[in-house]
Design an enzyme around this catalytic site. Sequence first.
Site, PDB file in Angstrom:
ATOM      1  CE1 TYR A 113      -3.253  -2.790   0.291  1.00 13.32           C
ATOM      2  CE2 TYR A 113      -3.650  -2.214   2.575  1.00 13.32           C
ATOM      3  CZ  TYR A 113      -3.929  -2.987   1.476  1.00 13.32           C
ATOM      4  OH  TYR A 113      -4.900  -3.936   1.563  1.00 13.32           O
TER       5      TYR A 113
ATOM      6  N   GLY B  86     -17.908  -2.151  -1.946  1.00 13.03           N
ATOM      7  CA  GLY B  86     -17.757  -2.339  -3.381  1.00 13.03           C
ATOM      8  C   GLY B  86     -17.051  -1.184  -4.063  1.00 13.03           C
ATOM      9  CG  PHE B  87     -13.148   0.281  -5.674  1.00 15.79           C
ATOM     10  CD1 PHE B  87     -12.779   1.213  -6.628  1.00 15.79           C
ATOM     11  CD2 PHE B  87     -12.147  -0.329  -4.933  1.00 15.79           C
ATOM     12  CE1 PHE B  87     -11.443   1.530  -6.850  1.00 15.79           C
ATOM     13  CE2 PHE B  87     -10.811  -0.027  -5.137  1.00 15.79           C
ATOM     14  CZ  PHE B  87     -10.453   0.913  -6.097  1.00 15.79           C
ATOM     15  N   GLY B  88     -16.787   1.754  -3.118  1.00 17.32           N
ATOM     16  CA  GLY B  88     -17.575   2.973  -3.009  1.00 17.32           C
ATOM     17  C   GLY B  88     -18.864   2.952  -3.779  1.00 17.32           C
TER      18      GLY B  88
ATOM     19  CG  LEU C  30     -22.439  -1.782  -2.526  1.00 22.57           C
ATOM     20  CD1 LEU C  30     -21.915  -2.969  -1.742  1.00 22.57           C
ATOM     21  CD2 LEU C  30     -23.899  -2.014  -2.939  1.00 22.57           C
TER      22      LEU C  30
ATOM     23  N   GLY D  59     -24.032   4.438  -3.323  1.00 19.53           N
ATOM     24  CA  GLY D  59     -25.103   4.919  -4.198  1.00 19.53           C
ATOM     25  C   GLY D  59     -24.755   6.181  -4.953  1.00 19.53           C
ATOM     26  CE  LYS D  60     -18.295   7.378  -4.251  1.00 14.95           C
ATOM     27  NZ  LYS D  60     -17.184   7.878  -3.404  1.00 14.95           N
TER      28      LYS D  60
END
Length: 345
Positions: A53, A236-238, A240, A242-243
Site C-alpha cells: 500500500y 464495493g469500491f464505493g 454501494l 449509491g453516489k
Amino acid sequence: MKYTTLPNTDIKISKICLGTMTFGEQNTEAEGHAQMDYALEKGINFFDTAEMYSVPARQETYGSTEKIIGTWFKKTGKREEIILASKIAGPSPTFTYMRDKMDFSPASIQFALDQSLQRLQTDYIDVYQLHWPERKTNYFGQRGFKVQDDAWEDNIHGVLETLEDFIKQGKINHIGLSNETPWGIMRFLEESKYQNLPRIKTVQNPYSLLNRLFENGSSEVCIRENVGLLAYSPMGFGVLSGKYLSGENLPHARINIFPQYNRYNSPQSVEATRLYQEIAHKNGLTLTELSLAFVTQQAFVTSTIIGATTMEQLKENSATIDVVLSDDILKVINEVQAIIPDPAP
C-alpha cells in the site's frame, strides 16, 4: 463500538477495522493521522495495512501507508492501544521493485517483515497475513477455478515453519491469509493441525452485497474451523454508497481515478446497487447503512474493514456499527442476490 475476539485468542478487536490503503495516495500523512485519531476515539482498535500500500501499487508510493502509520505511532505513542495487521505480497510480475523474489521463501518473508517493521516503527505485528497465494488460483473477476500451467509445489509446511520462527522471535503474534480459497484455508489448517505449526486466525477476502462468493465454501470453513473473515471492500469500491447512481460526474471518486477496478461498475453491479438502494430507502436506511450492516452481522465475519478518503465518509461508515438488519430486510436482500448473484466477483 462493538467488539469481538480474534479467533482462538483472548485479544479484543473492534467489529469495524480501519483500512488504510488510501494513505499515501488519496490521503496525505496529515489526513491519515486524522483518520487514525478519529477511529481510536470512536473505539476502533484494529488497523489493517500491507507492504504494497498505498493502492494502486506503484514503485513511487511503495510502503507509503506503513510509513504514515509509523509516524502516527511515533507521534502519539499509542502503538499498544492498536491491534495491527499487515501483509506480505505474493508473486506478481509487476511488483518486482519490492524485493528480489516475490515469493514466500524464508529470505523473502524476513526481508518483507523487517522492512514493514521499520516503516511502521514497531517491534511487532499482531496479525501478519499472506496477501495472496503463491500458486495460481482464482483471480479478481473470475468465479471458478481454472486449471493453469502452475509450477508451484506445495510449500505450506515450510511457510508455516518460517512464520513460526518469527513468532518465536516476537516479530509476529498471529498469522492470517488473504485472497484465499476454501482449499487454501483448509490446507493451511491441515498442516498446522497435524504438524503442530502456527494456526491461521483470519482470512481477509472481499465480501459485500455485490460479491458474496465467500459464502460458497469459505464461510462454512470459517464457522466450523473458527477462522475469522476480515471482510474488505464491503462498500464495493464505493459503489454501494449509491453516489454513482445519480449520473453525476465524480472525477475524484476512486472508481473513476482507478478504472482498472471496473468489476464494480458493470451493468449488473449498477442494477443490483439500484435495487439495494430501494430496499434501504424503503426501510429508512441509507445504502451505506444497509451495505455495511449486512456484512458486519454475518456470523463468519470477525471484522469489517472500512476505508475512507474523507472524514465525512469515515464518520458515516463507522456509525453503521449500531445498525441491525431485520430478518425481513435480509429476506429481500437475498431475493436480489438470487436475481443478480455476485455481479462483482
